[in-house]
Write an enzyme that holds these catalytic residues in place. Sequence first.
Site, PDB file in Angstrom:
ATOM      1  N   CYS A 128     -53.093   7.876 -68.331  1.00 37.99           N
ATOM      2  CA  CYS A 128     -54.309   8.387 -68.968  1.00 37.99           C
ATOM      3  C   CYS A 128     -54.082   8.810 -70.427  1.00 37.99           C
ATOM      4  CB  CYS A 128     -54.884   9.539 -68.162  1.00 37.99           C
ATOM      5  SG  CYS A 128     -53.666  10.717 -67.580  1.00 37.99           S
ATOM      6  N   HIS A 241     -58.068  15.349 -71.678  1.00 35.42           N
ATOM      7  CA  HIS A 241     -56.796  15.553 -72.365  1.00 35.42           C
ATOM      8  C   HIS A 241     -57.036  15.497 -73.885  1.00 35.42           C
ATOM      9  CE1 HIS A 241     -55.013  15.117 -68.530  1.00 35.42           C
ATOM     10  NE2 HIS A 241     -54.357  13.978 -68.667  1.00 35.42           N
TER      11      HIS A 241
HETATM   12  N1  LIG Z   1     -56.386  12.720 -62.112  1.00 33.86           N
HETATM   13  C1  LIG Z   1     -56.251  12.030 -63.242  1.00 33.86           C
HETATM   14  O1  LIG Z   1     -56.703  12.459 -64.309  1.00 33.86           O
HETATM   15  C2  LIG Z   1     -55.564  10.698 -63.258  1.00 33.86           C
HETATM   16  C3  LIG Z   1     -55.631   9.939 -64.422  1.00 33.86           C
HETATM   17  C4  LIG Z   1     -55.018   8.677 -64.448  1.00 33.86           C
HETATM   18  C5  LIG Z   1     -54.363   8.216 -63.348  1.00 33.86           C
HETATM   19  N2  LIG Z   1     -54.296   8.987 -62.215  1.00 33.86           N
HETATM   20  C6  LIG Z   1     -53.606   8.429 -61.055  1.00 33.86           C
HETATM   21  O2  LIG Z   1     -54.614   8.077 -60.111  1.00 33.86           O
HETATM   22  C7  LIG Z   1     -54.093   8.237 -58.785  1.00 33.86           C
HETATM   23  C8  LIG Z   1     -55.001   9.205 -58.014  1.00 33.86           C
HETATM   24  O3  LIG Z   1     -54.967  10.468 -58.659  1.00 33.86           O
HETATM   25  P1  LIG Z   1     -55.992  11.640 -58.330  1.00 33.86           P
HETATM   26  O4  LIG Z   1     -55.808  12.584 -59.450  1.00 33.86           O
HETATM   27  O5  LIG Z   1     -57.353  11.105 -58.037  1.00 33.86           O
HETATM   28  O6  LIG Z   1     -55.360  12.242 -56.985  1.00 33.86           O
HETATM   29  P2  LIG Z   1     -56.054  13.142 -55.851  1.00 33.86           P
HETATM   30  O7  LIG Z   1     -57.226  13.870 -56.381  1.00 33.86           O
HETATM   31  O8  LIG Z   1     -54.942  13.938 -55.268  1.00 33.86           O
HETATM   32  O9  LIG Z   1     -56.559  12.081 -54.771  1.00 33.86           O
HETATM   33  C9  LIG Z   1     -55.655  11.324 -54.006  1.00 33.86           C
HETATM   34  C10 LIG Z   1     -56.397  10.357 -53.104  1.00 33.86           C
HETATM   35  O10 LIG Z   1     -55.412   9.605 -52.376  1.00 33.86           O
HETATM   36  C11 LIG Z   1     -55.657   9.704 -50.960  1.00 33.86           C
HETATM   37  N3  LIG Z   1     -54.375   9.722 -50.263  1.00 33.86           N
HETATM   38  C12 LIG Z   1     -53.367  10.593 -50.431  1.00 33.86           C
HETATM   39  N4  LIG Z   1     -52.337  10.265 -49.627  1.00 33.86           N
HETATM   40  C13 LIG Z   1     -52.715   9.149 -48.942  1.00 33.86           C
HETATM   41  C14 LIG Z   1     -52.087   8.340 -47.970  1.00 33.86           C
HETATM   42  N5  LIG Z   1     -50.847   8.586 -47.537  1.00 33.86           N
HETATM   43  N6  LIG Z   1     -52.769   7.281 -47.471  1.00 33.86           N
HETATM   44  C15 LIG Z   1     -54.017   7.007 -47.907  1.00 33.86           C
HETATM   45  N7  LIG Z   1     -54.663   7.747 -48.845  1.00 33.86           N
HETATM   46  C16 LIG Z   1     -54.010   8.802 -49.352  1.00 33.86           C
HETATM   47  C17 LIG Z   1     -56.397  11.028 -50.822  1.00 33.86           C
HETATM   48  O11 LIG Z   1     -57.138  10.956 -49.618  1.00 33.86           O
HETATM   49  P3  LIG Z   1     -57.363  12.218 -48.642  1.00 33.86           P
HETATM   50  O12 LIG Z   1     -58.614  12.888 -49.094  1.00 33.86           O
HETATM   51  O13 LIG Z   1     -57.524  11.552 -47.319  1.00 33.86           O
HETATM   52  O14 LIG Z   1     -56.120  13.061 -48.742  1.00 33.86           O
HETATM   53  C18 LIG Z   1     -57.290  11.015 -52.066  1.00 33.86           C
HETATM   54  O15 LIG Z   1     -58.414  10.209 -51.842  1.00 33.86           O
HETATM   55  C19 LIG Z   1     -52.642   8.733 -58.957  1.00 33.86           C
HETATM   56  O16 LIG Z   1     -51.756   7.653 -58.936  1.00 33.86           O
HETATM   57  C20 LIG Z   1     -52.664   9.372 -60.334  1.00 33.86           C
HETATM   58  O17 LIG Z   1     -51.402   9.403 -60.939  1.00 33.86           O
HETATM   59  C21 LIG Z   1     -54.893  10.203 -62.143  1.00 33.86           C
END
Ligand SMILES: NC(=O)c1ccc[n+]([C@@H]2O[C@H](COP(=O)([O-])OP(=O)(O)OC[C@H]3O[C@@H](n4cnc5c(N)ncnc54)[C@H](OP(=O)(O)O)[C@@H]3O)[C@@H](O)[C@H]2O)c1
Length: 335
Positions: A128, A241
Site C-alpha cells: 500500500c 497513510h
Molecule cells: N489493511 C490494509 O490497509 C492493507 C493494505 C494493502 C494490503 N493489505 C493486505 O491485504 C490482506 C488482507 O488484509 P486486511 O487488512 O484486510 O486483513 P484483515 O482485516 O485481518 O482481514 C483478513 C481476512 O482474511 C480472512 N482469513 C484470515 N485467516 C484465514 C484463513 N486461514 N482462511 C481463510 N480466510 C482467512 C479473514 O476472515 P475471518 O473473518 O473469517 O477471520 C478476513 O476476511 C493482507 O495480505 C494485507 O497485508 C492490507
Amino acid sequence: MNNGVNVAVFGATGAVGAEMVKVLEERNFAVNNLRLLASRGGRSMKWRGGDVPVEAVTLASFEGIDAALFAVEGDVSREWAPLAVRSGAVVIDNSSAFRMDPDVPLVVPEINEEDMVTHKGIIANPNCSTIIALIALAPIHRAVGIKRLVASTYQAVSGAGKAGLDELEQQTRDYAQGKPLSVSAFQYQIAFNLIPHIDAFGEDDYTKEELKMRNESRKILHAPDLRVSCTCVRVPVARSHSEALTIETERAISPEEAREILKTAPGVKVVDAPLDKKYPMPLDTADQDLIYVGRIRPDQSLDPGKHGLVLWVSGDQIRKGAATNAVQIAEVVIS
Ligand SMILES: NC(=O)c1ccc[n+]([C@@H]2O[C@H](COP(=O)([O-])OP(=O)(O)OC[C@H]3O[C@@H](n4cnc5c(N)ncnc54)[C@H](OP(=O)(O)O)[C@@H]3O)[C@@H](O)[C@H]2O)c1
C-alpha cells in the site's frame, strides 16, 4: 462480456475485502455472481441492496469463478491462489506472497498496466505505501528520472487490518475512562504513541515493510538501479497513510514543474498551498481514491550540481493502496 463475470472476494470480512465489495459495487463492475469467502461462514454482507452469505473457503470455492480478489495474509494466499488458478480463475492477490515472483506481474494500472499481459494466472497488488508513493513519483520519474528515494511513512492502524483499527479505538476509549490499555495487534500501545516497526526485521535492520518500498518500486518502475532507503512508522491515525518523500533526479526539476506534471497525472490531486494551510492530510484523503500531493519543495540537503525535491503525500491505503487498485486490475483483466 454481456452477462458479466463471476467474482470471488476471498477475505471478504476483513478491512480490504469489505472495501473490495464496496468498490465493486461503486464502480458498477460487471459482476454476474459474487461469492464471498473467509475462514468461516455463518455471516452475510450487503451487496446491491441484498445480502450475500459469507462462505468458508473450500476446494470447491473457486469453481466457475473468473476473477478471484484475494484479501488474506500471505500464507493463506500461498495455499489457495494456485488452487484458484487451477480452477480457472485469475487471482489478484493483495498479500506480499507473490509480488517479487518474476512470473507474477506487480501492477499499478496508472503506471504499468502493460506488465499484466504476461500473467500466468496470478497478478499481485503492490504494498500500500508503495502504491501511494509511486502514484506521485512515477510521472516525475518519467519526466526527469528518479535515481534515489528516501521515504518516511506515517501508516494508519487500519493498515494492520480490522484488528488494528479496533485496537486504536478500544485503547482511546479505555484511556479516556482511565482504564488500563490492552495491547495485542501492535508491539506497544498505539494510542498517543507511534511505533517505528512494521512487519519483521530483515536485511541490515530494515523491516520487511521498508524493503518492500525498495524492491517493489524497482519492479513497478522497471528501475533495477533505483536506490531506496525507507523508514516505516505506525501512527495513531485510523485510515490513510502519509509519506515524506525525498527524491534525487537525473535531470533538474523545479517544484513548479513538478506541480504542473502532477496536476494532469492520473490518480493525483495536488494540494499545495502551504501559506493557506493547504496540504495533504489523512482525514481529507480517507474513503476516496485520489492520492494527495503537496509540500513540494527543493531538497536543501543536495550537493551542488545535484537535483531533487521533497514531497508529502497522503492516500487511503485500503482503497487505492489495496481494494481499488485490485478492482482496477480486475477491470483490465475482464476487458
Ligand atoms: N489493511 C490494509 O490497509 C492493507 C493494505 C494493502 C494490503 N493489505 C493486505 O491485504 C490482506 C488482507 O488484509 P486486511 O487488512 O484486510 O486483513 P484483515 O482485516 O485481518 O482481514 C483478513 C481476512 O482474511 C480472512 N482469513 C484470515 N485467516 C484465514 C484463513 N486461514 N482462511 C481463510 N480466510 C482467512 C479473514 O476472515 P475471518 O473473518 O473469517 O477471520 C478476513 O476476511 C493482507 O495480505 C494485507 O497485508 C492490507
